[in-house]
Design an enzyme around this catalytic site. Structure first.
Site, PDB file in Angstrom:
ATOM      1  N   LYS A  21      12.691 -51.298 -25.682  1.00 14.55           N
ATOM      2  CA  LYS A  21      13.658 -51.977 -24.681  1.00 14.55           C
ATOM      3  C   LYS A  21      14.453 -52.852 -25.455  1.00 14.55           C
ATOM      4  O   LYS A  21      15.535 -52.683 -25.083  1.00 14.55           O
ATOM      5  CB  LYS A  21      12.802 -52.587 -23.610  1.00 14.55           C
ATOM      6  CG  LYS A  21      12.176 -51.738 -22.697  1.00 14.55           C
ATOM      7  CD  LYS A  21      11.169 -53.064 -21.476  1.00 14.55           C
ATOM      8  CE  LYS A  21      10.674 -54.146 -22.602  1.00 14.55           C
ATOM      9  NZ  LYS A  21       9.422 -52.958 -22.889  1.00 14.55           N
TER      10      LYS A  21
ATOM     11  N   CYS B 265       3.164 -66.331 -12.955  1.00 13.30           N
ATOM     12  CA  CYS B 265       2.677 -64.965 -14.068  1.00 13.30           C
ATOM     13  C   CYS B 265       1.805 -66.130 -14.896  1.00 13.30           C
ATOM     14  O   CYS B 265       0.862 -65.762 -15.538  1.00 13.30           O
ATOM     15  CB  CYS B 265       3.711 -64.712 -15.290  1.00 13.30           C
ATOM     16  SG  CYS B 265       4.859 -65.540 -15.615  1.00 13.30           S
ATOM     17  N   MET B 266       2.170 -67.006 -16.001  1.00 14.33           N
ATOM     18  CA  MET B 266       1.217 -68.076 -16.576  1.00 14.33           C
ATOM     19  C   MET B 266       0.124 -69.486 -16.018  1.00 14.33           C
ATOM     20  O   MET B 266       0.101 -70.022 -16.206  1.00 14.33           O
ATOM     21  CB  MET B 266       2.060 -68.658 -17.490  1.00 14.33           C
ATOM     22  CG  MET B 266       2.796 -67.176 -18.471  1.00 14.33           C
ATOM     23  SD  MET B 266       1.990 -65.754 -18.672  1.00 14.33           S
ATOM     24  CE  MET B 266       1.064 -66.631 -20.378  1.00 14.33           C
TER      25      MET B 266
ATOM     26  N   MET C 115      -2.102 -60.494 -17.371  1.00  9.44           N
ATOM     27  CA  MET C 115      -1.830 -60.279 -15.999  1.00  9.44           C
ATOM     28  C   MET C 115      -3.268 -60.448 -15.374  1.00  9.44           C
ATOM     29  O   MET C 115      -3.182 -60.877 -14.375  1.00  9.44           O
ATOM     30  CB  MET C 115      -0.071 -59.901 -15.340  1.00  9.44           C
ATOM     31  CG  MET C 115       0.875 -60.219 -15.640  1.00  9.44           C
ATOM     32  SD  MET C 115       0.950 -62.165 -15.712  1.00  9.44           S
ATOM     33  CE  MET C 115       1.480 -62.674 -17.256  1.00  9.44           C
TER      34      MET C 115
ATOM     35  N   GLY D  25       4.163 -63.909 -20.539  1.00 11.11           N
ATOM     36  CA  GLY D  25       4.463 -62.178 -20.332  1.00 11.11           C
ATOM     37  C   GLY D  25       6.802 -62.675 -20.392  1.00 11.11           C
ATOM     38  O   GLY D  25       6.954 -61.453 -20.819  1.00 11.11           O
ATOM     39  N   GLN D  26       6.787 -63.650 -20.448  1.00 15.11           N
ATOM     40  CA  GLN D  26       8.224 -63.678 -20.063  1.00 15.11           C
ATOM     41  C   GLN D  26       8.582 -64.652 -21.677  1.00 15.11           C
ATOM     42  O   GLN D  26       8.294 -65.028 -22.320  1.00 15.11           O
ATOM     43  CB  GLN D  26       8.982 -65.148 -19.309  1.00 15.11           C
ATOM     44  CG  GLN D  26       8.613 -64.531 -17.653  1.00 15.11           C
ATOM     45  CD  GLN D  26       9.288 -64.876 -16.243  1.00 15.11           C
ATOM     46  OE1 GLN D  26      10.613 -64.472 -16.669  1.00 15.11           O
ATOM     47  NE2 GLN D  26       8.754 -66.011 -15.761  1.00 15.11           N
TER      48      GLN D  26
END
Lengths: 755, 79, 149
Positions: free
Chosen positions: A81, A173-174, A341, A378-379
């Site tokens: 990616k 998410c976190m 997650m 995640g981000q």
């Protein structure tokens, strides 16, 4: 002479073969010639929380190439990616002009001028506040926003509009990882770094498909395993994903039962006398589930029921494997836990986080190279941008809390606003925010750099709020689902069209420098926020910044002396280096690898009597919590006998508004599917490619089936990237009591072949 | 007797050598290297051993794959 | 044997025309069936290189699957680009190491060049598609392990 039949046949065979060489099927384009580059600009990848350093190659005024930054932690490597980011910048559906929905919801979006758009949004905000007070407006931000953007928005809303309705997608998410670190260690953020991967001898990977969600880190782990036969890897996941290819032990547990597994491992560790009394008697408090202090003996008694046999009954993991996992973890010289997650997006996410920390505290596998509980983010900027700046409904910058009077007073003084400006009441967390929007309590919201109409849980219920509230949104791509509800759209400068800092998983803050000018009429978000706020009535003295660098300067100064101290990271230094790990209190400090460790962490006094100092907690000790196993909110039952879970695929990032613009990535996964175990497929009469209905208590959707043994029987999996298959419609929106993070990983579903 | 036309897709830098090697195999005639990696060739062998012959070609060092473009089997042509 | 030149020429001309017409036809016919057609994916179905190439270039595919690139999911398109030419990476069946390998491995390539002198062709020591998970990366390897059709 006649040409012989044989000669004819051979001749035509040859001609055919030669003919095929000329066919387009065998045509080759010239070998990929990378366009020549004028200069390479340093930055951070736009995608995941690994935070790979990149170099963006610019020729003239165009970005033409991306390669890995050799000086950052990823040593020049990128996943597919990141390597293909350039086409995203120049996607045809880039939004480059402001847009307004003049006729209200349901009418088309029209182009508008910047002033028009800003006035329209500001007017709606003023109207909302006149009707309902400051809490009638909100900001919904993102772990993909730049740190400067989040810090600025947090300040504007909490000290300018005077509402604590500031939240963001890291809540989704976190938040559980944050609360886990906070309750166990007193302060957020991991104490280790990626360097620990090069030293660990046991990896415990749970609730993470690292190979697809953090590919460059997966490579580092695989490389570590290759370097030494002693390195063991345990992967605990109801799915046997590509990550398990390097596992020595794969534990497939029934989704949601991992709490029992973790307690079971602790049980075995104590039973086999592999625990470390020297460590925990010095550094650990034992705390009951309702927060009362207790003793080790109470913990041992609490764990008595989690025998390997009982754990096997609950989880499906063979008792022998529970024992093996516990021993591998405890007997290794350095054990590193990694999770994502699968552990966080749960109604018992905070407890699950605590239980992982328990294993490290029980065995002393902490505070040494390779021994650490390392939560994978995640981000790209949930840590640096949202968590650390306190851009959530209950937080203030640098670990402060809205509910704490002293903290509010500190921020009011620093920000130069009158005492009492910041509200003492917590604002709405994400799910509550969208519910409040549906009720009409919140009448206007500013959504930045995220796509909630795709990513909220229980979409049918929670998007109602987007239908009623006024929505001002920054967005770069026309195919974002949330645009359907936007009343005003601001075209934000994308990624390397502006400069700013990202803070990744390992506490590394790194600067993305501006490589190219913003496209069309796009503006940097910090500019948009300031112009909007001024028009909406906020005193412009609150944000006297020319650019993002000014904002960074203020935030850097604020961090000085706090547990999140990064005062040593001046803009100039960030430009020169490829990211620095905080705490970093002075300009000559190299950054910190081992937090809380004397001699490594500059915030631990050099003459501290103990080697470790958990300075985030009043007594300097960490907590082992006695967290029991409790099932998920909606386990499988006789009416809905399967468990549905969602997750990522390597080729797509989140809602695919970016990766969907790269032909290679889009072709690899053009649309969502449902993964079904062959045993289940056979019972249901489903073959590969068949259309399968997933029906939950919320909604019903159809997917093509992919039969694979990745999922264990009784479990089905769908990726969540596909905007034509909004799988979050199938989920409920139950959240963890403490973190308010929804349970995206488990709901009950029916599975049947479409008639 | 079977006659097959085929293309051998060779690995980079191997095509010249492979063409020479192929031409040595009884029953195979080659028709040049094209676009630096494709060798056009025709194989002639008894019907029941054509498959083995093509397998053998496929297994040769430096061969990426074999594209069979045509196959004719003639019972009357007795070699 | 008497050679009838005129007749031979006529037959050869017919042959040539016939063959010419035939491969012109092949050139245009059945795009979906030819290998170029197979790269056009049906939107609903999971489509990537591996499913067809496991049959057409079996050895390369198997090697890749067992290699580090396979385990790390460095998929075909990352190095080869898209065969329909519409991708973001130019298509190449034999990618040039200086541009393609360097995109991720530039630091290691520079170290190699400094220590041992560079090679234009990485595959002399690092055989294409073959970087097995359990290999000693610095050991000279010759291509091996042919898989069957």
């Amino acid at each position: 002479m006649t040409v012989s039949r044989r000669k004819f046949l051979k001749g035509s065979a040859a001609a055919l073969a030669l003919g095929m060489v000329g066919s387009p099927a065998c045509a080759l384009a010239a070998a990929g010639q990378e366009e020549s580059v004028d200069r390479w600009v340093k930055g951070v990848c736009r995608y995941c929380g690994t935070g790979c350093g990149v170099l963006v190659g610019v020729r003239g005024d165009r970005a033409v190439a991306v390669k890995g930054d050799p000086d950052n932690h990823n040593a020049g490597l990128l996943c597919l990616k990141g390597a293909m980011l350039i086409p995203v910048i120049y996607a045809e559906d880039r939004i480059t002009e402001p847009m307004i929905r003049r006729g209200g919801k349901g009418s088309p979006l029209d182009k508008a001028s910047w002033d028009e758009a800003l006035d329209f949004a500001a007017g709606a905000f003023r109207k909302a506040m006149d009707a309902g007070g400051p809490d009638a407006v909100a900001y919904y931000g993102s772990g993909q926003a730049l740190t400067e953007e989040s810090y600025l928005a947090n300040k504007i809303w909490k000290a300018g509009f005077r509402t604590n309705n500031v939240d963001g997608n890291p809540r989704l998410c976190m938040a559980s990882a944050v609360a886990g670190y906070l309750t166990t260690f007193g302060k957020d953020e991991p104490m280790g770094t990626y360097n620990d991967m090069d030293a660990a001898t046991c990896f415990f990977i749970i609730g993470s498909n690292t190979s697809e969600a953090h590919p460059v880190l997966f490579r580092r782990i695989a490389q570590r395993k290759e370097s030494s036969p002693d390195v063991k890897i345990i992967v605990a996941d109801p799915r046997r994903t590509n990550t398990s290819r390097i596992a020595d032990l794969h534990l497939s547990f029934v989704a949601g039962t991992d709490l029992a597994l973790l307690n079971g491992m602790a049980h075995v560790i104590i039973r086999e006398e592999l625990d470390n009394p020297r460590f925990y008697s010095r550094y650990v408090n034992f705390v009951t589930n309702d927060g009362k202090p207790c003793a080790f003996e109470d913990y041992k008694a609490f764990l008595a029921e989690y025998t390997p046999e009982k754990v096997q009954e609950i989880t499906g993991v063979p008792a022998a494997d529970v024992i093996r996992a516990a021993k591998l973890f405890a007997e290794s010289s350095s054990a590193l836990s990694l999770w994502c997650m699968g552990i966080n997006q749960r109604t018992r996410g905070v407890w699950a986080n605590n239980l992982i920390h328990n294993l490290h505290l029980l065995t002393g596998q902490i505070g040494r190279p390779g021994a650490s509980p390392l939560s994978l983010t995640g981000q790209p900027n949930a840590c640096g941008g949202v968590r650390d700046t306190g851009s959530l409904a209950h937080l203030l910058p640098a670990g402060r809390m809205v509910a704490n009077e002293k903290h509010r007073a500190e921020m009011e003084e620093f920000w130069g606003v009158p005492k009492g400006t910041i509200q003492p009441k917590m604002g709405h967390h994400t799910v509550a925010l969208f519910e409040a929007m549906a009720k009409g309590d919140v009448k206007a919201v500013f959504i930045h750099c995220t796509n909630p109409a795709h990513t909220l849980p229980d979409l049918n219920a929670l998007t109602k709020g987007l239908e009623t509230a006024f929505v001002a949104q920054t967005e770069c791509f026309m195919d974002a689902e949330t645009l359907k509800y936007a009343d005003v759209v601001f075209p934000a400068a994308f990624w390397c069209e502006t400069e700013g800092v990202y803070g990744c998983t390992e506490r590394r803050y790194a600067l993305t420098e501006q490589a190219i000018k913003p496209m069309g009429n796009c503006r940097p978000t910090v500019r948009i926020l300031m112009d909007f706020a001024e028009k909406a009535g906020v005193d412009p003295r609150l944000f006297p910044y020319k650019n993002a660098a000014d904002i960074w300067e203020e935030w850097r100064t604020l961090s000085k002396g706090s547990p999140y101290d990064f005062y040593g990271m001046t803009r100039a230094r960030l430009k020169k280096e490829s990211g620095i790990k905080w705490p970093c209190p002075t300009e000559d400090h190299p950054g910190t690898n081992l937090r809380y460790v004397r001699g490594e962490d500059p915030l631990v006094p050099v003459n501290h009597p103990d080697r470790l100092f958990f300075y985030g907690r009043p007594d300097g000790k960490a907590n082992i919590f006695l967290r029991p196993y409790q099932p998920p909110f909606e386990p499988a039952d006789k009416d809905y006998p399967f468990i549905l879970t969602t997750g990522r695929v390597i080729d797509h990032w989140h809602t695919a508004t970016m990766t969907g613009k790269v032909p290679e990535l889009q072709k690899a996964y053009p649309s969502a599917f449902v993964e079904i175990n062959p045993v289940d497929a056979q019972k249901l009469g489903i073959s590969n490619g068949d259309r399968v209905v997933l029906e939950t208590r919320r909604d019903r959707m159809t997917f093509p089936a992919r039969i694979t043994d990745t999922c264990m029987p009784g479990l089905v999996f769908c990726p969540f990237f596909d905007k034509n298959k909004l799988v979050n419609r199938l989920f409920h929106h139950a959240v963890d009591n403490a973190s308010k993070e929804p349970e995206y990983k488990i709901c009950a579903t029916r599975v049947y072949k479409q008639a | 007797m079977a006659i097959a036309g085929f293309l051998v897709h060779a690995e980079a830098g191997q095509s010249e050598r492979l063409e020479a090697e192929l031409a040595e195999i009884p029953g195979i005639s080659t028709f040049g290297v094209h676009r630096e990696c494709y060798i056009a060739a025709v194989a002639e062998a008894p019907g029941n051993s054509m498959e083995d012959l093509l397998h053998r070609v496929h297994g040769m060092d430096g061969v990426l794959t074999v594209y069979v473009t045509s196959m004719t089997v003639e019972d009357e042509l007795v070699v | 044997m008497r050679i009838d030149v005129k007749r031979t020429i006529r037959v050869l001309a017919v042959l040539l025309l016939g063959v010419g017409a035939f491969f012109l036809y092949l050139d245009r016919a059945f795009p979906k069936v030819r290998c170029e057609g197979a790269h056009l994916s049906v939107p609903e179905k999971y489509a990537d290189c591996v499913s067809c190439h496991a049959k057409s270039t079996a050895r390369a595919t198997q090697d890749w699957k067992e290699s580090k690139h396979g385990a790390m999911l460095v998929k075909c398109v990352v190095c080869h680009g898209e065969p329909d030419g519409k991708g973001s990476i130019s298509f190449s069946a034999n990618p040039d190491p200086a541009t393609i390998c360097a995109r991720c491995h530039d630091p290691a390539m520079r170290r190699m060049a400094a220590k041992f002198g560079g090679s234009a062709d990485c595959s002399i020591c690092h055989p294409r598609h073959q970087n097995p998970l359990h290999s000693d990366a610095y050991q000279h390897k010759t291509p091996s392990g042919k898989t069957s059709f």
